[in-house]
Design a protein around this motif. Sequence first.
Motif, PDB file in Angstrom:
ATOM      1  N   CYS A 103     -62.056  -2.917  17.630  1.00  0.00           N
ATOM      2  CA  CYS A 103     -62.736  -2.052  18.244  1.00  0.00           C
ATOM      3  C   CYS A 103     -62.041  -1.753  19.532  1.00  0.00           C
ATOM      4  O   CYS A 103     -61.795  -0.592  20.106  1.00  0.00           O
ATOM      5  CB  CYS A 103     -64.150  -2.047  18.330  1.00  0.00           C
ATOM      6  SG  CYS A 103     -64.945  -1.968  16.859  1.00  0.00           S
ATOM      7  N   ALA A 104     -61.769  -2.815  20.375  1.00  0.00           N
ATOM      8  CA  ALA A 104     -61.291  -2.524  21.698  1.00  0.00           C
ATOM      9  C   ALA A 104     -59.623  -1.712  21.752  1.00  0.00           C
ATOM     10  O   ALA A 104     -59.424  -0.857  22.381  1.00  0.00           O
ATOM     11  CB  ALA A 104     -61.065  -3.861  22.345  1.00  0.00           C
ATOM     12  N   ARG A 105     -59.142  -2.481  20.509  1.00  0.00           N
ATOM     13  CA  ARG A 105     -57.578  -1.784  20.280  1.00  0.00           C
ATOM     14  C   ARG A 105     -57.578  -0.260  19.856  1.00  0.00           C
ATOM     15  O   ARG A 105     -56.975   0.590  20.515  1.00  0.00           O
ATOM     16  CB  ARG A 105     -56.885  -2.568  19.349  1.00  0.00           C
ATOM     17  CG  ARG A 105     -55.581  -2.226  18.804  1.00  0.00           C
ATOM     18  CD  ARG A 105     -54.957  -3.313  18.094  1.00  0.00           C
ATOM     19  NE  ARG A 105     -55.302  -3.691  16.863  1.00  0.00           N
ATOM     20  CZ  ARG A 105     -55.302  -2.950  15.783  1.00  0.00           C
ATOM     21  NH1 ARG A 105     -54.397  -1.901  15.817  1.00  0.00           N
ATOM     22  NH2 ARG A 105     -55.843  -3.378  14.640  1.00  0.00           N
ATOM     23  N   VAL A 106     -58.613   0.063  19.074  1.00  0.00           N
ATOM     24  CA  VAL A 106     -58.637   1.472  18.351  1.00  0.00           C
ATOM     25  C   VAL A 106     -59.474   2.449  18.989  1.00  0.00           C
ATOM     26  O   VAL A 106     -59.375   3.546  18.979  1.00  0.00           O
ATOM     27  CB  VAL A 106     -58.550   1.466  16.784  1.00  0.00           C
ATOM     28  CG1 VAL A 106     -57.337   0.812  16.120  1.00  0.00           C
ATOM     29  CG2 VAL A 106     -59.752   0.970  16.197  1.00  0.00           C
ATOM     30  N   ALA A 107     -60.477   1.735  19.622  1.00  0.00           N
ATOM     31  CA  ALA A 107     -61.552   2.641  19.995  1.00  0.00           C
ATOM     32  C   ALA A 107     -61.885   2.675  21.429  1.00  0.00           C
ATOM     33  O   ALA A 107     -62.378   3.429  22.180  1.00  0.00           O
ATOM     34  CB  ALA A 107     -63.158   2.553  19.327  1.00  0.00           C
ATOM     35  N   GLY A 108     -61.341   1.690  22.065  1.00  0.00           N
ATOM     36  CA  GLY A 108     -61.628   1.652  23.593  1.00  0.00           C
ATOM     37  C   GLY A 108     -61.133   2.763  24.247  1.00  0.00           C
ATOM     38  O   GLY A 108     -61.722   3.523  25.210  1.00  0.00           O
ATOM     39  N   GLN A 109     -59.919   3.231  23.943  1.00  0.00           N
ATOM     40  CA  GLN A 109     -59.295   4.351  24.916  1.00  0.00           C
ATOM     41  C   GLN A 109     -60.031   5.617  24.650  1.00  0.00           C
ATOM     42  O   GLN A 109     -60.249   6.389  25.547  1.00  0.00           O
ATOM     43  CB  GLN A 109     -57.560   4.416  24.355  1.00  0.00           C
ATOM     44  CG  GLN A 109     -56.894   5.298  25.510  1.00  0.00           C
ATOM     45  CD  GLN A 109     -56.954   4.893  26.772  1.00  0.00           C
ATOM     46  OE1 GLN A 109     -56.780   3.615  27.115  1.00  0.00           O
ATOM     47  NE2 GLN A 109     -57.248   5.900  27.715  1.00  0.00           N
ATOM     48  N   ARG A 110     -60.394   5.778  23.225  1.00  0.00           N
ATOM     49  CA  ARG A 110     -60.978   7.090  22.789  1.00  0.00           C
ATOM     50  C   ARG A 110     -62.444   7.039  23.666  1.00  0.00           C
ATOM     51  O   ARG A 110     -62.838   7.989  24.153  1.00  0.00           O
ATOM     52  CB  ARG A 110     -61.444   7.017  21.197  1.00  0.00           C
ATOM     53  CG  ARG A 110     -59.900   7.257  20.304  1.00  0.00           C
ATOM     54  CD  ARG A 110     -60.377   7.035  19.008  1.00  0.00           C
ATOM     55  NE  ARG A 110     -59.357   7.797  18.208  1.00  0.00           N
ATOM     56  CZ  ARG A 110     -58.277   7.261  17.749  1.00  0.00           C
ATOM     57  NH1 ARG A 110     -57.742   5.932  18.407  1.00  0.00           N
ATOM     58  NH2 ARG A 110     -57.350   7.963  17.104  1.00  0.00           N
ATOM     59  N   CYS A 111     -63.130   5.974  23.549  1.00  0.00           N
ATOM     60  CA  CYS A 111     -64.422   5.877  24.577  1.00  0.00           C
ATOM     61  C   CYS A 111     -64.276   6.052  25.863  1.00  0.00           C
ATOM     62  O   CYS A 111     -65.082   6.700  26.493  1.00  0.00           O
ATOM     63  CB  CYS A 111     -65.232   4.591  24.188  1.00  0.00           C
ATOM     64  SG  CYS A 111     -65.601   4.501  22.308  1.00  0.00           S
ATOM     65  N   ALA A 112     -63.135   5.513  26.471  1.00  0.00           N
ATOM     66  CA  ALA A 112     -62.994   5.874  27.807  1.00  0.00           C
ATOM     67  C   ALA A 112     -62.655   7.310  28.240  1.00  0.00           C
ATOM     68  O   ALA A 112     -63.161   7.828  29.164  1.00  0.00           O
ATOM     69  CB  ALA A 112     -61.857   4.971  28.328  1.00  0.00           C
ATOM     70  N   ALA A 113     -61.983   7.864  27.555  1.00  0.00           N
ATOM     71  CA  ALA A 113     -61.743   9.198  27.398  1.00  0.00           C
ATOM     72  C   ALA A 113     -63.013  10.099  27.326  1.00  0.00           C
ATOM     73  O   ALA A 113     -63.106  11.167  28.055  1.00  0.00           O
ATOM     74  CB  ALA A 113     -60.689   9.641  26.298  1.00  0.00           C
TER      75      ALA A 113
END
Length: 382
Positions: A103-113
Amino acid sequence: MTAELRVQLGAHPVAYPLVRGLARLGPAVRVPRVGVVVSDAALARAVLTDTAAFAKTGPGSPAALWTPVVGPAVLLNMEGEAHARLRRTLAELFTPAAVTALCARVAGQRCAALRDRLVGGEPVDLVPVARDVAGAVIAGLVGLDARDAAGPAFDAAAAVTGMVRLTRPSLTPRQVARGRAALARITAPAAGAYRAGDPATVPGRMRELGLTEHEALGAVAAFVLTGTETVASFVPRLVALLSDHGLLAPVAADRARVDAVVAEALRVTVPSPVMLRRAVAPTRIGGVRVRAGDRVVIATVSAARARGGFDPDRPHPPELRRLWFGAGPHFCLGMPLAMTQVRLVLDAVLDAHLARPLRVTRRRVARRVLVPAYRELVVSGA
Ligand code: HEM
């Protein structure tokens, strides 16, 4: 009428009131042409854990619906030792460490955005955001690049579930062909993950177990089907419930409450509203006599909703605990992954709320879909 009821009725305007009405007739009721409908949590749990009397395979079962599309060996249509063995092989992909890393790898950036857009004052529709995150997580799980495959993963699942009708126990040959073609957009590139044999992916693990490429790609299709729409449906409904109950601010300030609100939102929404089984031996469910071959419809939604409206301060009784993820040998394998990604998206929303208080400014429910959902849920900062 609560917003959640509008979501349920938007998806199933006829079936939802019928199913909920049956709960008033008794904990288990035989309905002609449908089967034995179970609306009670303890009885549901008893059926799901009694593998000598009930199976997921055979005519009228979930296997009859899904096997033509995804192939024969994909967990949700298997039983016994082969099923247990495949689950054990895949279990390492769902440990806390594995799901956190994925989740950190694929969703981390998406959630920060997401958080940045909300803090910046942009109105954000959470429906495409939740679909993108759910699609990206499944793409990562099956060894695809989430940048290319997140959208296609969600679209493939929606194309298949969009053809399923509660009144029809199987798909027509044309629908099967269309479903397979939709899923091929994900399964075909996943063949690379099988050939590469990376044990951090579903196809790589299945190869280690000695399963064929065909079987592994069937499992990829099954993960796409089980793991995208459920989470994508739940996330906007969770945020709507928190907003509607004035809980965004208190939960943002006290994250120790998150687990209880998520569990209670799952109880109220029940993203997978029914489970199906077929009786393989004569038995009883409550007061109802069951014959081999009978279809059993577990109305999880009725068992869960019997406890009333959304109230995260009311604990769940043991028989109800996590019933929305099933029980027994087919208990949702993806639960840790679902909970981790839900938490990531919710934390982004709650963090944004601390910087700029949010509220739901626009919502529309999805009509006549298999998994009840919002079609649009826009949140905006003050
Ligand atoms: C909120 C989200 C989710 C809900 C409510 C949910 C619910 C369920 C339920 C009720 C079952 C059992 C069905 C039955 O026994 O008939 C199940 C099974 C399953 N789920 Fe989930 N699920 C969710 C997310 C996920 C995710 C994210 C994945 C994948 C990564 C996933 C993968 C699976 C698989 C593979 C099975 C079949 C397990 C087996 O048959 O052994 N689910 N899920």
